[in-house]
Design a protein around this motif. Structure first.
Motif, PDB file in Angstrom:
ATOM      1  N   LYS A  52       0.829  -1.207   0.000  1.00  0.00           N
ATOM      2  CA  LYS A  52       0.000   0.000   0.000  1.00  0.00           C
ATOM      3  C   LYS A  52       0.863   1.257   0.000  1.00  0.00           C
ATOM      4  O   LYS A  52       0.601   2.204  -0.766  1.00  0.00           O
ATOM      5  N   GLU A  53       1.887   1.303   0.844  1.00  0.00           N
ATOM      6  CA  GLU A  53       2.771   2.474   0.906  1.00  0.00           C
ATOM      7  C   GLU A  53       3.442   2.740  -0.437  1.00  0.00           C
ATOM      8  O   GLU A  53       3.509   3.881  -0.886  1.00  0.00           O
ATOM      9  N   GLU A  54       3.920   1.686  -1.067  1.00  0.00           N
ATOM     10  CA  GLU A  54       4.589   1.856  -2.357  1.00  0.00           C
ATOM     11  C   GLU A  54       3.606   2.313  -3.432  1.00  0.00           C
ATOM     12  O   GLU A  54       3.931   3.151  -4.269  1.00  0.00           O
ATOM     13  N   ARG A  55       2.405   1.783  -3.386  1.00  0.00           N
ATOM     14  CA  ARG A  55       1.372   2.209  -4.342  1.00  0.00           C
ATOM     15  C   ARG A  55       1.072   3.693  -4.164  1.00  0.00           C
ATOM     16  O   ARG A  55       1.016   4.456  -5.139  1.00  0.00           O
TER      17      ARG A  55
ATOM     18  N   ASP B  44       1.410   7.447  -6.215  1.00  0.00           N
ATOM     19  CA  ASP B  44       0.124   8.109  -6.423  1.00  0.00           C
ATOM     20  C   ASP B  44      -0.791   7.296  -7.330  1.00  0.00           C
ATOM     21  O   ASP B  44      -1.458   7.833  -8.217  1.00  0.00           O
ATOM     22  N   LEU B  45      -0.791   5.970  -7.098  1.00  0.00           N
ATOM     23  CA  LEU B  45      -1.655   5.072  -7.873  1.00  0.00           C
ATOM     24  C   LEU B  45      -2.860   4.665  -7.037  1.00  0.00           C
ATOM     25  O   LEU B  45      -2.739   4.438  -5.831  1.00  0.00           O
ATOM     26  N   SER B  46      -3.985   4.559  -7.678  1.00  0.00           N
ATOM     27  CA  SER B  46      -5.162   3.994  -7.019  1.00  0.00           C
ATOM     28  C   SER B  46      -5.043   2.473  -7.058  1.00  0.00           C
ATOM     29  O   SER B  46      -4.226   1.921  -7.803  1.00  0.00           O
ATOM     30  N   GLN B  47      -5.870   1.807  -6.277  1.00  0.00           N
ATOM     31  CA  GLN B  47      -5.888   0.351  -6.345  1.00  0.00           C
ATOM     32  C   GLN B  47      -6.285  -0.102  -7.750  1.00  0.00           C
ATOM     33  O   GLN B  47      -5.729  -1.071  -8.275  1.00  0.00           O
TER      34      GLN B  47
ATOM     35  N   TYR C 244      -4.369  -8.073  -1.081  1.00  0.00           N
ATOM     36  CA  TYR C 244      -2.929  -8.040  -0.798  1.00  0.00           C
ATOM     37  C   TYR C 244      -2.629  -6.988   0.268  1.00  0.00           C
ATOM     38  O   TYR C 244      -1.911  -7.246   1.223  1.00  0.00           O
ATOM     39  N   GLU C 245      -3.189  -5.782   0.080  1.00  0.00           N
ATOM     40  CA  GLU C 245      -2.911  -4.682   0.996  1.00  0.00           C
ATOM     41  C   GLU C 245      -3.476  -4.927   2.394  1.00  0.00           C
ATOM     42  O   GLU C 245      -2.904  -4.475   3.381  1.00  0.00           O
ATOM     43  N   ALA C 246      -4.574  -5.631   2.475  1.00  0.00           N
ATOM     44  CA  ALA C 246      -5.179  -5.925   3.775  1.00  0.00           C
ATOM     45  C   ALA C 246      -4.477  -7.093   4.467  1.00  0.00           C
ATOM     46  O   ALA C 246      -4.758  -7.374   5.640  1.00  0.00           O
ATOM     47  N   GLY C 247      -3.581  -7.756   3.760  1.00  0.00           N
ATOM     48  CA  GLY C 247      -2.870  -8.887   4.349  1.00  0.00           C
ATOM     49  C   GLY C 247      -3.689 -10.156   4.388  1.00  0.00           C
ATOM     50  O   GLY C 247      -3.352 -11.098   5.093  1.00  0.00           O
TER      51      GLY C 247
ATOM     52  N   SER D  13       7.492  -5.423  -7.726  1.00  0.00           N
ATOM     53  CA  SER D  13       8.824  -4.904  -7.413  1.00  0.00           C
ATOM     54  C   SER D  13       9.346  -4.047  -8.566  1.00  0.00           C
ATOM     55  O   SER D  13      10.015  -3.041  -8.334  1.00  0.00           O
ATOM     56  N   LYS D  14       9.029  -4.425  -9.778  1.00  0.00           N
ATOM     57  CA  LYS D  14       9.445  -3.628 -10.944  1.00  0.00           C
ATOM     58  C   LYS D  14       8.681  -2.305 -10.995  1.00  0.00           C
ATOM     59  O   LYS D  14       9.262  -1.254 -11.248  1.00  0.00           O
ATOM     60  N   ILE D  15       7.378  -2.362 -10.763  1.00  0.00           N
ATOM     61  CA  ILE D  15       6.550  -1.151 -10.790  1.00  0.00           C
ATOM     62  C   ILE D  15       7.002  -0.177  -9.700  1.00  0.00           C
ATOM     63  O   ILE D  15       7.144   1.021  -9.937  1.00  0.00           O
ATOM     64  N   PHE D  16       7.250  -0.703  -8.499  1.00  0.00           N
ATOM     65  CA  PHE D  16       7.607   0.136  -7.359  1.00  0.00           C
ATOM     66  C   PHE D  16       9.108   0.456  -7.304  1.00  0.00           C
ATOM     67  O   PHE D  16       9.537   1.262  -6.491  1.00  0.00           O
ATOM     68  N   ASN D  17       9.898  -0.248  -8.110  1.00  0.00           N
ATOM     69  CA  ASN D  17      11.348  -0.092  -8.097  1.00  0.00           C
ATOM     70  C   ASN D  17      11.931  -0.411  -6.720  1.00  0.00           C
ATOM     71  O   ASN D  17      12.734   0.337  -6.157  1.00  0.00           O
ATOM     72  N   VAL D  18      11.473  -1.537  -6.171  1.00  0.00           N
ATOM     73  CA  VAL D  18      11.988  -2.045  -4.901  1.00  0.00           C
ATOM     74  C   VAL D  18      12.294  -3.530  -5.094  1.00  0.00           C
ATOM     75  O   VAL D  18      11.866  -4.142  -6.059  1.00  0.00           O
ATOM     76  N   SER D  19      13.009  -4.105  -4.151  1.00  0.00           N
ATOM     77  CA  SER D  19      13.311  -5.531  -4.240  1.00  0.00           C
ATOM     78  C   SER D  19      12.120  -6.359  -3.758  1.00  0.00           C
ATOM     79  O   SER D  19      11.290  -5.884  -2.973  1.00  0.00           O
TER      80      SER D  19
END
Length: 128
Positions: free
Chosen positions: A14-17, A21-24, A41-44, A57-63
């Protein structure tokens, strides 16, 4: 994966989204799925499958390790790869003649200028 880690992972997604500035709905579209999946996913409630984690990970540019809460460093894989590349360049740089060093720096400058369309790399510093 225990419930606590699922919630932590959901929070990171959720934080990365939100950082982008992306909506679900927008993230779901990028992932080729329904918004309800992203919400789960965001609610766990659900852990994303591997292929979805990789795409996130590619969209957010994180591992993927960051999304899976295995590290607190968002780009650990990327930083590690970059560190390896920098070490390789430094080893080669030390072995080069001054003429070859200037050639290499010109190649790097041109590549950066083309990639980023910027002129900030035109200074005459020879620092590496």
């Amino acid at each position: 994966m225990d419930d606590y880690l699922k919630k932590q992972m959901g929070q990171r997604i959720k934080e990365e989204r939100l950082n982008l500035d992306l909506s679900q709905d927008a993230l779901a579209e990028k992932l080729g799925m329904k918004r309800a999946n992203v919400s789960n996913y965001e609610a766990g409630r659900v852990v994303p499958p591997g292929n979805i984690l990789l795409e996130m990970s590619k969209i957010f540019n994180v591992s993927t390790d960051y999304l899976l809460c295995k590290t607190d460093t968002p780009n650990s894989d990327i930083e590690s790869s970059l560190d390896d590349d920098i070490r390789t360049i430094q080893r080669g740089y030390r072995r080069m003649t001054n003429k070859d060093r200037k050639k290499m720096m010109n190649i790097i400058k041109v590549t950066f200028e083309e990639a980023f369309n910027e002129d900030e790399f035109e200074d005459d510093d020879e620092d590496i």
